[in-house]
Design a protein around this motif. Structure first.
Motif, PDB file in Angstrom:
ATOM      1  N   THR A 161      73.355  23.727  68.711  1.00 59.07           N
ATOM      2  CA  THR A 161      73.563  23.061  67.428  1.00 59.07           C
ATOM      3  C   THR A 161      73.403  24.024  66.250  1.00 59.07           C
ATOM      4  O   THR A 161      74.054  23.850  65.219  1.00 59.07           O
ATOM      5  CB  THR A 161      72.604  21.865  67.263  1.00 59.07           C
ATOM      6  OG1 THR A 161      71.270  22.262  67.579  1.00 59.07           O
ATOM      7  CG2 THR A 161      73.005  20.725  68.175  1.00 59.07           C
ATOM      8  N   VAL A 162      72.559  25.042  66.400  1.00 54.81           N
ATOM      9  CA  VAL A 162      72.507  26.083  65.372  1.00 54.81           C
ATOM     10  C   VAL A 162      73.828  26.833  65.334  1.00 54.81           C
ATOM     11  O   VAL A 162      74.338  27.196  64.268  1.00 54.81           O
ATOM     12  CB  VAL A 162      71.326  27.041  65.622  1.00 54.81           C
ATOM     13  CG1 VAL A 162      71.428  28.285  64.740  1.00 54.81           C
ATOM     14  CG2 VAL A 162      70.000  26.338  65.360  1.00 54.81           C
ATOM     15  N   SER A 163      74.421  27.056  66.508  1.00 55.32           N
ATOM     16  CA  SER A 163      75.688  27.785  66.586  1.00 55.32           C
ATOM     17  C   SER A 163      76.853  27.025  65.956  1.00 55.32           C
ATOM     18  O   SER A 163      77.874  27.638  65.631  1.00 55.32           O
ATOM     19  CB  SER A 163      76.029  28.105  68.047  1.00 55.32           C
ATOM     20  OG  SER A 163      75.105  29.026  68.589  1.00 55.32           O
ATOM     21  N   VAL A 164      76.723  25.703  65.811  1.00 53.91           N
ATOM     22  CA  VAL A 164      77.770  24.936  65.130  1.00 53.91           C
ATOM     23  C   VAL A 164      77.283  24.404  63.779  1.00 53.91           C
ATOM     24  O   VAL A 164      77.988  23.656  63.116  1.00 53.91           O
ATOM     25  CB  VAL A 164      78.274  23.756  66.005  1.00 53.91           C
ATOM     26  CG1 VAL A 164      78.819  24.263  67.316  1.00 53.91           C
ATOM     27  CG2 VAL A 164      77.184  22.718  66.247  1.00 53.91           C
ATOM     28  N   ASN A 165      76.069  24.792  63.382  1.00 54.39           N
ATOM     29  CA  ASN A 165      75.450  24.338  62.133  1.00 54.39           C
ATOM     30  C   ASN A 165      75.530  22.818  62.013  1.00 54.39           C
ATOM     31  O   ASN A 165      76.113  22.261  61.072  1.00 54.39           O
ATOM     32  CB  ASN A 165      76.099  24.992  60.910  1.00 54.39           C
ATOM     33  CG  ASN A 165      75.288  24.737  59.635  1.00 54.39           C
ATOM     34  OD1 ASN A 165      74.074  24.541  59.687  1.00 54.39           O
ATOM     35  ND2 ASN A 165      75.960  24.728  58.501  1.00 54.39           N
ATOM     36  N   ALA A 166      74.920  22.135  62.974  1.00 54.75           N
ATOM     37  CA  ALA A 166      74.950  20.674  63.004  1.00 54.75           C
ATOM     38  C   ALA A 166      74.147  20.090  61.843  1.00 54.75           C
ATOM     39  O   ALA A 166      73.414  20.792  61.141  1.00 54.75           O
ATOM     40  CB  ALA A 166      74.395  20.180  64.339  1.00 54.75           C
ATOM     41  N   HIS A 167      74.272  18.795  61.673  1.00 57.04           N
ATOM     42  CA  HIS A 167      73.561  18.097  60.608  1.00 57.04           C
ATOM     43  C   HIS A 167      73.220  16.703  61.087  1.00 57.04           C
ATOM     44  O   HIS A 167      73.681  16.254  62.142  1.00 57.04           O
ATOM     45  CB  HIS A 167      74.428  18.024  59.350  1.00 57.04           C
ATOM     46  CG  HIS A 167      75.746  17.366  59.589  1.00 57.04           C
ATOM     47  ND1 HIS A 167      75.949  16.020  59.461  1.00 57.04           N
ATOM     48  CD2 HIS A 167      76.940  17.882  59.988  1.00 57.04           C
ATOM     49  CE1 HIS A 167      77.189  15.726  59.760  1.00 57.04           C
ATOM     50  NE2 HIS A 167      77.819  16.837  60.090  1.00 57.04           N
ATOM     51  N   GLY A 168      72.386  15.992  60.308  1.00 59.58           N
ATOM     52  CA  GLY A 168      71.943  14.681  60.738  1.00 59.58           C
ATOM     53  C   GLY A 168      71.786  13.717  59.585  1.00 59.58           C
ATOM     54  O   GLY A 168      72.603  13.704  58.663  1.00 59.58           O
ATOM     55  N   SER A 179      72.604  20.181  56.450  1.00 61.74           N
ATOM     56  CA  SER A 179      72.777  20.878  57.721  1.00 61.74           C
ATOM     57  C   SER A 179      71.504  21.602  58.154  1.00 61.74           C
ATOM     58  O   SER A 179      70.531  21.701  57.407  1.00 61.74           O
ATOM     59  CB  SER A 179      73.924  21.882  57.615  1.00 61.74           C
ATOM     60  OG  SER A 179      73.539  22.982  56.810  1.00 61.74           O
ATOM     61  N   LEU A 180      71.547  22.146  59.365  1.00 64.39           N
ATOM     62  CA  LEU A 180      70.415  22.890  59.909  1.00 64.39           C
ATOM     63  C   LEU A 180      70.154  24.195  59.175  1.00 64.39           C
ATOM     64  O   LEU A 180      69.034  24.702  59.181  1.00 64.39           O
ATOM     65  CB  LEU A 180      70.670  23.219  61.384  1.00 64.39           C
ATOM     66  CG  LEU A 180      70.620  22.076  62.391  1.00 64.39           C
ATOM     67  CD1 LEU A 180      71.008  22.584  63.765  1.00 64.39           C
ATOM     68  CD2 LEU A 180      69.230  21.474  62.433  1.00 64.39           C
ATOM     69  N   ALA A 181      71.191  24.764  58.572  1.00 62.40           N
ATOM     70  CA  ALA A 181      71.113  26.138  58.069  1.00 62.40           C
ATOM     71  C   ALA A 181      69.884  26.390  57.202  1.00 62.40           C
ATOM     72  O   ALA A 181      69.190  27.401  57.358  1.00 62.40           O
ATOM     73  CB  ALA A 181      72.383  26.480  57.286  1.00 62.40           C
ATOM     74  N   ILE A 220      74.554  31.510  62.261  1.00 58.12           N
ATOM     75  CA  ILE A 220      74.455  30.053  62.105  1.00 58.12           C
ATOM     76  C   ILE A 220      75.865  29.527  61.833  1.00 58.12           C
ATOM     77  O   ILE A 220      76.506  29.922  60.871  1.00 58.12           O
ATOM     78  CB  ILE A 220      73.509  29.688  60.949  1.00 58.12           C
ATOM     79  CG1 ILE A 220      72.109  30.241  61.202  1.00 58.12           C
ATOM     80  CG2 ILE A 220      73.454  28.172  60.771  1.00 58.12           C
ATOM     81  CD1 ILE A 220      71.154  30.030  60.060  1.00 58.12           C
ATOM     82  N   GLY A 221      76.330  28.661  62.693  1.00 60.95           N
ATOM     83  CA  GLY A 221      77.717  28.218  62.595  1.00 60.95           C
ATOM     84  C   GLY A 221      78.688  29.276  63.066  1.00 60.95           C
ATOM     85  O   GLY A 221      79.872  29.226  62.728  1.00 60.95           O
ATOM     86  N   GLY A 222      78.214  30.220  63.893  1.00 57.05           N
ATOM     87  CA  GLY A 222      79.060  31.319  64.357  1.00 57.05           C
ATOM     88  C   GLY A 222      79.635  31.131  65.744  1.00 57.05           C
ATOM     89  O   GLY A 222      80.287  32.033  66.275  1.00 57.05           O
ATOM     90  N   TYR A 223      79.388  29.992  66.371  1.00 57.65           N
ATOM     91  CA  TYR A 223      80.002  29.617  67.646  1.00 57.65           C
ATOM     92  C   TYR A 223      79.782  30.629  68.768  1.00 57.65           C
ATOM     93  O   TYR A 223      80.635  30.825  69.631  1.00 57.65           O
ATOM     94  CB  TYR A 223      81.503  29.345  67.442  1.00 57.65           C
ATOM     95  CG  TYR A 223      81.738  28.212  66.487  1.00 57.65           C
ATOM     96  CD1 TYR A 223      81.579  26.895  66.892  1.00 57.65           C
ATOM     97  CD2 TYR A 223      82.067  28.452  65.150  1.00 57.65           C
ATOM     98  CE1 TYR A 223      81.753  25.841  66.000  1.00 57.65           C
ATOM     99  CE2 TYR A 223      82.247  27.403  64.255  1.00 57.65           C
ATOM    100  CZ  TYR A 223      82.089  26.099  64.694  1.00 57.65           C
ATOM    101  OH  TYR A 223      82.258  25.053  63.813  1.00 57.65           O
ATOM    102  N   VAL A 245      76.020  29.335  55.028  1.00 62.43           N
ATOM    103  CA  VAL A 245      76.766  29.715  56.223  1.00 62.43           C
ATOM    104  C   VAL A 245      78.113  30.315  55.841  1.00 62.43           C
ATOM    105  O   VAL A 245      78.813  29.804  54.968  1.00 62.43           O
ATOM    106  CB  VAL A 245      76.959  28.478  57.126  1.00 62.43           C
ATOM    107  CG1 VAL A 245      77.869  28.790  58.295  1.00 62.43           C
ATOM    108  CG2 VAL A 245      75.614  27.984  57.621  1.00 62.43           C
ATOM    109  N   LEU A 246      78.492  31.407  56.521  1.00 63.69           N
ATOM    110  CA  LEU A 246      79.753  32.075  56.207  1.00 63.69           C
ATOM    111  C   LEU A 246      80.940  31.156  56.494  1.00 63.69           C
ATOM    112  O   LEU A 246      81.851  31.025  55.680  1.00 63.69           O
ATOM    113  CB  LEU A 246      79.870  33.377  57.011  1.00 63.69           C
ATOM    114  CG  LEU A 246      81.167  34.165  56.834  1.00 63.69           C
ATOM    115  CD1 LEU A 246      81.398  34.523  55.361  1.00 63.69           C
ATOM    116  CD2 LEU A 246      81.122  35.444  57.685  1.00 63.69           C
ATOM    117  N   LEU A 247      80.946  30.538  57.664  1.00 57.23           N
ATOM    118  CA  LEU A 247      82.036  29.639  58.029  1.00 57.23           C
ATOM    119  C   LEU A 247      81.587  28.205  57.721  1.00 57.23           C
ATOM    120  O   LEU A 247      81.328  27.404  58.610  1.00 57.23           O
ATOM    121  CB  LEU A 247      82.374  29.805  59.516  1.00 57.23           C
ATOM    122  CG  LEU A 247      83.785  29.392  59.946  1.00 57.23           C
ATOM    123  CD1 LEU A 247      84.841  30.243  59.244  1.00 57.23           C
ATOM    124  CD2 LEU A 247      83.940  29.538  61.460  1.00 57.23           C
TER     125      LEU A 247
END
Length: 529
Positions: free
Chosen positions: A183-190, A197-199, A230-233, A438-440
């Motif tokens: 979820t960090v790799s997709v910068n999830a949120h809730g 987001s998590l970032a 973070i959000g870097g897949y 997050v960059l992306l």
């Protein structure tokens, strides 16, 4: 004779009904198995995947080796990929060894958790897959107010550990069975609308780079890499551990109300956001034919420690997502029409009576009913109701990030598109995200996130219908200056991704700078780089 025939027919109908009722209401015994072609390493065969370019004993020397050859899939069962093998590391050293093996044999490395990303982020044809679920440690630092979590740990295990110490996470995805690293790799949120987001809650990361170097990455040491990972897949390295911020676990007062979806953005901006006691918020949109996307149930969680209230004890966590009745209703809704209508009525008028309240009545609040819910309980949501035994159906997600003042017109444009396709919209929710580092990034400001949970036929026709639906909804989103989330079925084009994510080329350029041999690859990278 007729009585015997009629009796036989009635018995048959009864038996079929009982069997169908059990299938629609009971949960699977274990995780869904998409295919029978996977060969475990103990079988001693290379499986259906590509030829392994090294002797089997060399592969067997990999610590945590789980599978040789064969295939992997994701939670949708729609993306089967032949692989070199799967390794489940138990330590950071195991990760370093696996990356070194891939480098020596010129293999791509893909990183996976619970495999709920459906856009090809967790696999690559012929590549080595690192299944990170073996790195699942959770360590709380009470003095620092943080928790260090192995990348493969689920959010459920993090919540349970923190809950025992009176703490909660500052942000997390809305489903707790997902892995932290994924979820960090997709910068999830809730549902924490203030955090988004998590970032913003990640203090630091431990990352195994393509050359095998282990690095501690944070905002101070390498802000560019930090904002890309973070959000870097999974394209910049293997996240092995994440340090997260925590907050005090508090009892909230849960309230819900039904409003027109046209009023949702205004209600958030003018009523919820300015309320200093409001902490969590989300909305469910109607999926019933009579009020499709035009009506919403708004849920808000407010601090119960305000003047005039009584501090409530933090109760034990309850798993409220495993009801046979709830699962039965949800699975019937896959057939649309009347069943969707009935389910929406139940959401509005019946389900509130079954909320996991710490106290159903609080005299100090002088309210007829006051539902008190701990923060950890409010985010303690598994996939219980969504798990099913229907072999011909699978579920996929869409998500669109819309400017608040354009939410209503986006929903009005999306509704006829959704009605025009065979996929059944089981759930539609709205949450809040904000611009982050997050960059992306999917949000260039405060946005309302529209999450669509859809059921489709597990068939070529179902896939074609979903592809057409996705392309049309993405077009609608871009026409309304909205963006779309990338971890789901990639039926969109490279041009559409670049329009929604203007930093896409910068993101891939930085990836190649940190990984010049392109060791970390996945289907997402191949398609859109």
């Amino acid at each position: 004779m007729r009585r015997w025939v009629l009796g036989a027919v009635l018995v048959t109908v009864l038996v079929v009904g009982i069997v169908a009722g059990d299938r629609y209401s009971s949960a699977p015994v274990g995780p869904r198995t998409c295919t029978a072609e996977v060969r475990p390493v103990s079988s001693g065969v290379t499986g259906a995947g590509p030829t392994i370019p090294a002797p089997l004993d060399a592969v067997a020397g990999l610590r945590g080796l789980k599978q040789v050859g064969g295939v992997v899939n994701d939670a949708s069962c729609l993306n089967e990929v032949p692989v070199h093998g799967v390794v489940r590391p138990r330590s950071e050293d195991d990760v370093v060894q696996a990356v070194a093996y891939a480098r020596q044999n010129d293999l791509a490395v893909s990183v996976s958790g619970t495999r709920h990303a459906m856009g090809g982020q967790a696999s690559y044809p012929g590549g080595l897959v690192l299944d990170m679920q073996g790195l699942d440690g959770v360590t709380v630092d009470a003095e620092a107010g943080t928790v260090r979590v192995g990348a493969g740990a689920t959010w459920r295990s993090v919540l349970e550990t923190l809950h025992a110490q009176g703490r909660a996470v500052a942000a997390m995805p809305s489903i707790d069975i997902l892995s932290v690293g994924g979820t960090v790799s997709v910068n999830a949120h809730g549902v924490d609308f203030r955090q988004g987001s998590l970032a913003g809650t990640v203090r630091s990361l431990r990352l195994v780079s393509a050359d095998g170097t282990v690095r501690d990455v944070d905002r101070a040491s390498d802000p560019a890499l930090f904002s890309a990972v973070i959000g870097g897949y999974g394209l910049f390295g293997v996240i092995t551990e994440v340090e997260l911020e925590t907050v005090r676990d508090t009892v909230y007062r849960l309230e819900q109300r039904v409003i027109p979806s046209a009023d949702l953005a205004r209600t958030y901006l003018e009523e919820v956001a300015p309320d200093e006691d409001a902490r969590l918020m989300y909305a469910h949109l109607s999926t019933a034919p009579s009020s499709f996307l035009s009506e919403a149930i708004l849920y808000t969680y407010s601090d119960a420690g305000t003047p005039g209230s009584v501090a409530e004890p933090i109760p034990l966590l309850k798993d409220t997502q495993n009801s046979r009745v709830g699962r039965f209703a949800l699975n019937l809704a896959r057939h649309g029409g009347f069943f969707q209508e009935a389910r929406w009525v139940a959401q509005k008028h019946v389900l509130p009576a079954f909320q996991p309240c710490a106290s159903s009545r609080n005299a100090a609040l002088r309210a007829a009913e006051a539902c008190m819910v701990a923060r950890t309980q409010a985010t303690y949501n598994g996939l219980g109701l969504l798990n099913h035994k229907l072999p011909d159906r699978t579920d996929v997600l869409h998500e669109y990030f819309v400017e608040p003042d354009r939410l209503h017109e986006f929903l009005e444009a999306a509704a006829p598109v959704l009605r025009d396709h065979d996929a059944e919209l089981l759930n539609a929710s709205v949450r809040v995200v904000h611009q982050d580092e997050v960059l992306l990034s999917y949000a260039q400001g405060t946005r309302l996130s529209v999450v669509l949970y859809l059921s489709q036929d597990l068939s070529d026709a179902g896939n074609a219908d979903m592809a057409g639906l996705t392309r049309r909804l993405v077009r609608v989103a871009l026409e309304h200056d909205a963006t779309f989330y990338l971890p789901y079925q990639p039926h969109y084009t490279r041009e559409q991704v670049a329009q929604a994510y203007p930093t896409l080329d910068e993101f891939f350029a930085l990836k190649r700078q940190h990984d010049p041999e392109e060791r970390f690859r996945n289907a997402f990278y191949t398609r859109f780089s």
